[in-house]
Structures are given as structure tokens and as C-alpha cells.
Design a protein around this motif. Structure first.
Motif, PDB file in Angstrom:
ATOM      1  N   ALA A  91      -0.921   1.423   4.939  1.00 15.69           N
ATOM      2  CA  ALA A  91       0.186   0.551   4.201  1.00 15.69           C
ATOM      3  C   ALA A  91       1.268   0.893   4.195  1.00 15.69           C
ATOM      4  O   ALA A  91       2.045   0.193   4.183  1.00 15.69           O
ATOM      5  N   GLU A  92       1.068   2.321   3.588  1.00 18.41           N
ATOM      6  CA  GLU A  92       2.664   3.180   3.618  1.00 18.41           C
ATOM      7  C   GLU A  92       3.106   3.466   5.169  1.00 18.41           C
ATOM      8  O   GLU A  92       4.491   2.715   5.401  1.00 18.41           O
ATOM      9  N   PHE A  93       2.710   2.848   5.671  1.00 16.55           N
ATOM     10  CA  PHE A  93       2.748   3.417   7.292  1.00 16.55           C
ATOM     11  C   PHE A  93       3.438   2.306   8.013  1.00 16.55           C
ATOM     12  O   PHE A  93       5.123   1.513   8.635  1.00 16.55           O
ATOM     13  N   SER A 106      13.153   8.511  -2.864  1.00 14.58           N
ATOM     14  CA  SER A 106      13.732   7.006  -2.742  1.00 14.58           C
ATOM     15  C   SER A 106      13.404   5.913  -1.605  1.00 14.58           C
ATOM     16  O   SER A 106      14.224   6.212  -0.782  1.00 14.58           O
ATOM     17  N   THR A 107      12.083   5.666  -1.331  1.00 14.60           N
ATOM     18  CA  THR A 107      12.210   5.070  -0.565  1.00 14.60           C
ATOM     19  C   THR A 107      11.740   3.598  -1.465  1.00 14.60           C
ATOM     20  O   THR A 107      11.649   3.473  -2.193  1.00 14.60           O
ATOM     21  N   GLN A 108      12.849   2.607  -0.934  1.00 10.09           N
ATOM     22  CA  GLN A 108      12.458   0.593  -1.434  1.00 10.09           C
ATOM     23  C   GLN A 108      10.979   0.539  -0.487  1.00 10.09           C
ATOM     24  O   GLN A 108      10.378  -0.883  -0.858  1.00 10.09           O
ATOM     25  N   THR A 109       9.944   1.293   0.081  1.00 13.57           N
ATOM     26  CA  THR A 109       9.097   0.411   0.311  1.00 13.57           C
ATOM     27  C   THR A 109       7.893   1.045  -0.211  1.00 13.57           C
ATOM     28  O   THR A 109       7.794   1.867  -1.020  1.00 13.57           O
ATOM     29  N   PHE A 110       6.096   0.577   0.127  1.00 15.55           N
ATOM     30  CA  PHE A 110       4.809   0.484  -0.873  1.00 15.55           C
ATOM     31  C   PHE A 110       4.901   2.848  -0.462  1.00 15.55           C
ATOM     32  O   PHE A 110       5.118   3.164   1.308  1.00 15.55           O
TER      33      PHE A 110
END
Length: 653
Positions: free
Chosen positions: A90-92, A548-552
Motif C-alpha cells: 500500500a505504501e509503495f 513528512s510525506t503526503q501519501t500513506f
């Protein structure tokens, strides 16, 4: 003799080629595919890949032969274990919304040869999986008609007794694969619509099974008189977990479809979570209903659900169960045929596989060449080959992909963000690297040792630390690690963690059975390798990671991926030695393809600029200062062994 040996620079350069990572485009949403899939589309694709014939066959087999009614606990543990791998995907899938699934994830973080081998194994995994499901579909339909199709084929076509070949050609299995291939080639929207239809029927049948099953449930079937809830004990529950784990391997179709999702940053993690949750719930509830309807030790492993309804006086329900089973197998077929050509496309687009498979049809916007070619190959496998001996290969390919994706999550999380510098024009000078700072004139092509010292001192003085650097709290105790580049120590620690996990699982699996270790050495080795695993984990945790990332992002890194790595390696070592032997042969074939084609046609190979020879001149003034002058010298016209020559010619005056 020595002149025929490769130079150390050539060997270093060759190793760098094998481990180079993919450079991602600035706009990762740009694609030649049609971004038309919503969260619901992706969720149903994932459910279709996971809830197949296993729901109708695997539940009864595990309940009767391995775990008893405690198969419920086995599915709960297996669902949690699959969740660890699914969260990594999911993260990738959110961060890298490109098709290719495990292949792509490994390529952007670990290295090229590892990505190719993962992709190469996934190809065979999908081909065997699709062909095996088609044969199961054919056999299930044939059993409804009292094996008339099989008898007709053996009578009029013939049967043979040849190793690795099926007893008779299965024309029905090949035909369903060809029909599915035709539908898949019409585009992602048509495939998604067809999957919606079959998934809706399958889920309707599951809902019927649950309602009728709870009405007919008899709690006494879990009583001690029938053997109790866990007749095989904890060992049976864990053995059942290992088998049930493979029921959840279809969620990677969501990651493979991320390049066709409208909003992959949100849709991919949600679809993986929803589909895995619904599939786990379906397996748990159906197992509960099945073992409550009839005593677990009387189940028919081949058709447990249909037989359970028949024995309770509802023979007509068996036809509904059969319809649901066939629809469920159709969704698995579509999932395999949907994912496989897209992984082949990703490899071909990167230059690691034959370029013809990177062609996308301008109207349907799907890799139609890959769909047709691999659909025909899958149909050929289902037609003539005996797939029972090869089915275990599915497990090792899937588990290896899970392992590398989990390791890639750790490596990527502790890496600095890469900036994709534009490739220099022909004859031009390369642009400065991000760490070289602003240029005050000509491009700086040589970095002196004093500059490097100033850079290290400047980084240490910063309060904000970059990903991959040692945390400030650990610096007084691990100061010697501060001299390494960010992420370097983490990469070494990940390798050490995987080696420790392999050794630890080997002792657990083979220590008492094959190696016959005495108790003291068995315990000592377990302690040593456990310590190596934990120390590697602590060393990774002592470094800063991307925040700080905007994705899961998967929680509890590096603990969650590390647990996934241990579990996957343990399950791989539980497979038979013949599976490993076939796996080794397939890997050798893959290496021949890579070194014969992939390494030379890789886009990363074409992207690499030819380095120029650098001549550094140092002039020492009476004041003791050092002035550096860098002069480019033309490279030699013929680099050794087809690799760029990286030697530098240094002269001091």
C-alpha cells in the motif's frame, strides 16, 4: 595471465550496474494507460484475486486435515500476517503509482538485478496460477456433469502417460483462458466491469451461505464429544496458518493496477485495506459456518460447503454454491490475466525485457501484445501440462516478492529524496549534483577532501537531520557511524537483518529434524541469530527516517516490515526441496535473459552519462592554503569490456 583478469574499476563498475536503481519521472501521474479505475474498482479486483476457489475448497481441507474448527484462528493469524505484506504494498503503490507491483518497488529502492529476478518469478507465478485455476474451473464444471467432458475427451482424443504432462488435454480450461484474454484486451474498463459482475454474484452466494449456515448452525459440533474446538492443538493451528496464508496472495493486483487508478495516492491504500479486510472476514465467517453446520471430521475436503448443505437436507443449495465457486474462479482468472501483462509491460518499458511487450494499444490503452502472448502461453499450460507438481512454485515466488518489498520499504524510508537531474546533452557538461551547492561560475566537477570535511561539519551542526542520518540521541554512543553517507549504514543493516532471519528460520525449521542439533547448540544458535536480528533492527531504528510525506505510510517501521520478512522466510523454508530445485532452474534461465538482453538494453544504462577523465592540479602557496584546479581531459575512445572507464589521472605540482 594477469592482463586477462578484469581491473578492480571494471568489477566495481559492473557491480554498480547490477545494483542501479530506477530513476522516476518528475510527474509520476503521466502514463500511456487510461486512469479510469476508482477505489471500488480496485477493491473488487483485490477481492476477486483473494476470494477464489479457496473459499469453497481450502476451508474444508484445512478444517478436516490440519486444524479442526480452530481453522478460524488460523485465518485470523494468516490475515494479520498478510496485512504486514499488504501495508508494504500500500505504501509503495501510493508513493510510486506505476504498474509493475513488486518488480517496480524493488527497482526504485534495492537494485536492477534484484528487481528483474522478482519480476521474472512473478511472471511464472501468474502463468502457473492462472492455468491452475483454469484447470480447477474445468474440473469443477465437469464434476457437475458427472465427468462427461473428461470421458468424452479421453475416448475421442486420447490419454497419455508422460511425465509433466496432463493425463488428457483440457480443452475447456484452454478455452476459458482464451475467452478471458479476449475480454481483458478490450481495456481496463471492460475488465473491471466483468469483474464487477462475477464479484457481485460471488458475494451474493457468500452472503447466502452465511445466512443459511448460521440458521443451520449447531454449537454441539464444537463440543468435546466431536473432538473440541482445537483437536490438533497449537501445532495444528500454526500449520493451518501456513496453508491459509496463501489464500490472501491476490491483493497485489491492486498495486499492479495503480497506474490505471484515478487517484492512486488515496485509492490504492484504501482498496488494499478494504479488500483484505473483507476477504479475511469472508474466510473467517465461512469457516465458522462450515464447522458449525456439520462435525469437522466428517467434511468432504473436495466440496465441503456443497456437501454440508446436502447432508442437512438442502441439496438445491449445492447448485448455488457451485455457481458461486465458478464465479469466484472467474474473478481469479481475470486478476491473473489483468496483472501479468502489466508487469511484463513495466519490465519491457524499462528495457529489461523484450521491447515488443511495451507497446500500448492507442484505443484500448492496454499492453495488448503482452495480453495476447501470455494469454496464449497460459492456455497452452492449462491444455497439456500437469500443474499439480508446479503449484507449490506459486508460494515461493509470492513469498520472495513479499520479502523484497518489505526490505525495500525499510531502505526507501531511510533514504534521502532523490532529485532527478536532467541528462546532459551530447557533448555538454553534467549538471551539478544536489549536494554540491550553488555554482559560482563553471560547473564543479571535482570535490576535494577539505570540501567533504566542511560538508560533514555543516551537516552535523544542523538541528534538522536528513533521512538516513544517525539520530542525535545516539550520536554520543555511535559516533563512528556519523562518517558514513546517509542511508549507507541502514542498507548494510537491512542485509544483516535478512541474513540473520534466514539463519534463525533455518535453525527453527531444520535444527531438530534435518540437522539433529543437540539441545545446547540449538538454543545457542537461536540466541545468537536472534540477537543479530534484534541488533540490526535497533541499528536501523537509530537512524532518522522520512517523516513528512503526503501519501500513506506503514506504521512501526522498521518493526512491521522486519516481522513480514521473518514470516515470509520461515514459510519459504517450509517448502519442499523439489520446489527450491525448480526455483533455482528458473532463476538460472532468468539470469541468462538478464545478462543476454536486459543489462544491455536497460534505460538506466542508456541514461548514465559517460564520465570524463579528470585531472586535478593542486598548487600550494606559502600561506599554506590549497587551490584546486580541475581540467577535463578527453576520455579514451575504447572503454574496457564495454563499460565506461572511471579512472582518474592525478598529478600534483
Amino acid at each position: 595471465m594477469a592482463r586477462w583478469l578484469p581491473r578492480s574499476t571494471d568489477v566495481t563498475r559492473f557491480c554498480q550496474k547490477l545494483n542501479r536503481v530506477k530513476t522516476l519521472e518528475d510527474d509520476m501521474m503521466e502514463t500511456s494507460f487510461n486512469r479510469c479505475l476508482s477505489t471500488i474498482d480496485l477493491t473488487l479486483l483485490g477481492i476477486g484475486g483473494m476470494v477464489g476457489s479457496g473459499l469453497y475448497v481450502l476451508t474444508g481441507t484445512v478444517a478436516k486435515e490440519i486444524a479442526g474448527p480452530a481453522v478460524i484462528i488460523s485465518f485470523i493469524i494468516a490475515g494479520f500476517a498478510s496485512l504486514l505484506a499488504a501495508l508494504c504494498y500500500a505504501e509503495f503503490g501510493a508513493r510510486v503509482p506505476k504498474t509493475g507491483s513488486a518488480y517496480m518497488f524493488t527497482y526504485v529502492s534495492v537494485g536492477e538485478i534484484w528487481a528483474f529476478l522478482i519480476g521474472w518469478n512473478v511472471l511464472l507465478e501468474y502463468m502457473i496460477g492462472g492455468a491452475a485455476v483454469a484447470r480447477a474451473w474445468s474440473g469443477y464444471l465437469d464434476s457437475i456433469f458427472n465427468h462427461k467432458i473428461k470421458n468424452f475427451t479421453e475416448t475421442h482424443v486420447g490419454a497419455w502417460q508422460v511425465p509433466f504432462l496432463a493425463r488428457y488435454p483440457d480443452f475447456l480450461a484452454a478455452a476459458i483462458l482464451l475467452v478471458a484474454t479476449a475480454f481483458i484486451s478490450f481495456g481496463a474498463k471492460v475488465s473491471s466491469w466483468l469483474n464487477h459482475v462475477f464479484s457481485a454474484i460471488s458475494m451474493g452466494v457468500i452472503l447466502f451461505i452465511l445466512i443459511m449456515g448460521f440458521i443451520l448452525a449447531q454449537p454441539k459440533n464444537w463440543s468435546a464429544q466431536e473432538g473440541g474446538f482445537a483437536p490438533y492443538g497449537l501445532s495444528g493451528i500454526m500449520a493451518g496458518t501456513a496453508t491459509c496464508f496463501y489464500a490472501f496472495v491476490g491483493f497485489d493486483v491492486i498495486a499492479a493496477s495503480s497506474e490505471e487508478a484515478r487517484n492512486p495516492q488515496r485509492a490504492v491504500p484504501r482498496a488494499i485495506a478494504f479488500s483484505l479486510g473483507l476477504a479475511t472476514g469472508a474466510y473467517i465467517l465461512v469457516s465458522m459456518v462450515l464447522t458449525l453446520m456439520v462435525p469437522w471430521h466428517t467434511l468432504d475436503p473436495d466440496s465441503a460447503l456443497a456437501d454440508a448443505f446436502y447432508r442437512r437436507g438442502y441439496a438445491w443449495a449445492g447448485f448455488l454454491v457451485a455457481a458461486g465457486s465458478i464465479c469466484a474462479m472467474n474473478t481469479v482468472l481475470l486478476s491473473n490475466l489483468f496483472s501479468l501483462p502489466r508487469i511484463v509491460y513495466a519490465m519491457a518499458e524499462d528495457g529489461l525485457f523484450f521491447q515488443v511487450f511495451s507497446q500500448v494499444h492507442p484505443r484500448t490503452q492496454v499492453p495488448v501484445v503482452g495480453i495476447v502472448v501470455f494469454g496464449l502461453l497460459m492456455a497452452l499450460l492449462a491444455l497439456v501440462f500437469d500443474l499439480e507438481a508446479l503449484v507449490q512454485f506459486l508460494s515461493i515466488g509470492t513469498l520472495l516478492a513479499y520479502t523484497f518489498v518489505a526490505a525495500s520499504i525499510i531502505v526507501l524510508r531511510f533514504q534521502q529524496q532523490k532529485v532527478d537531474a536532467p541528462a546532459p546533452a551530447a557533448g555538454g557538461r553534467p549538471s551539478p549534483e544536489p549536494h554540491e551547492g550553488p555554482s559560482t561560475g563553471d560547473v564543479k566537477e571535482y570535490e576535494s577532501f577539505s570540501d567533504k570535511l566542511q560538508l560533514v561539519d555543516r551537516d552535523k551542526s544542523k538541528e534538522h537531520r536528513e533521512p538516513g542520518q544517525l539520530k542525535a540521541a545516539f550520536e554520543p554512543y555511535l559516533e563512528f557511524l556519523s562518517d558514513f553517507y546517509p542511508g549507507e549504514v541502514v542498507t548494510v543493516a537491512v542485509v544483516t537483518l535478512m541474513v540473520s532471519a534466514i539463519c534463525l528460520c533455518s535453525i527453527l525449521v531444520f535444527g531438530n529434524t534435518h540437522l539433529h542439533l543437540p539441545t545446547w547448540s540449538y538454543s545457542l544458535l537461536l540466541v545468537l541469530f536472534s540477537l543479530g536480528f534484534l541488533l540490526s533492527l535497533l541499528l536501523i531504528w537509530a537512524h532518522e527516517q522520512q517523516r513528512s510525506t503526503q501519501t500513506f505510510q506503514i506504521p512501526l517501521v522498521p518493526l512491521s516490515p522486519a516481522l513480514s520478512i521473518v514470516l515470509n522466510i520461515y514459510l519459504m523454508l517450509k517448502l519442499s526441496y523439489m520446489t527450491w530445485l525448480r526455483f533455482a532452474v528458473w532463476l538460472l534461465l532468468g539470469l541468462l535473459v538478464y545478462f543476454g538482453y536486459g543489462i544491455w538494453h536497460s534505460k538506466e544504462n542508456l541514461r548514465e552519462p559517460r564520465p570524463q577523465r579528470i585531472s586535478a592540479r593542486y598548487v600550494v602557496f606559502p600561506s599554506g592554503s590549497l587551490e584546486e584546479r580541475v581540467q577535463a581531459v578527453q576520455p579514451s575512445p575504447q572503454p574496457a569490456a564495454g563499460l565506461p572507464d572511471t579512472d582518474t589521472e592525478d598529478s600534483k605540482r
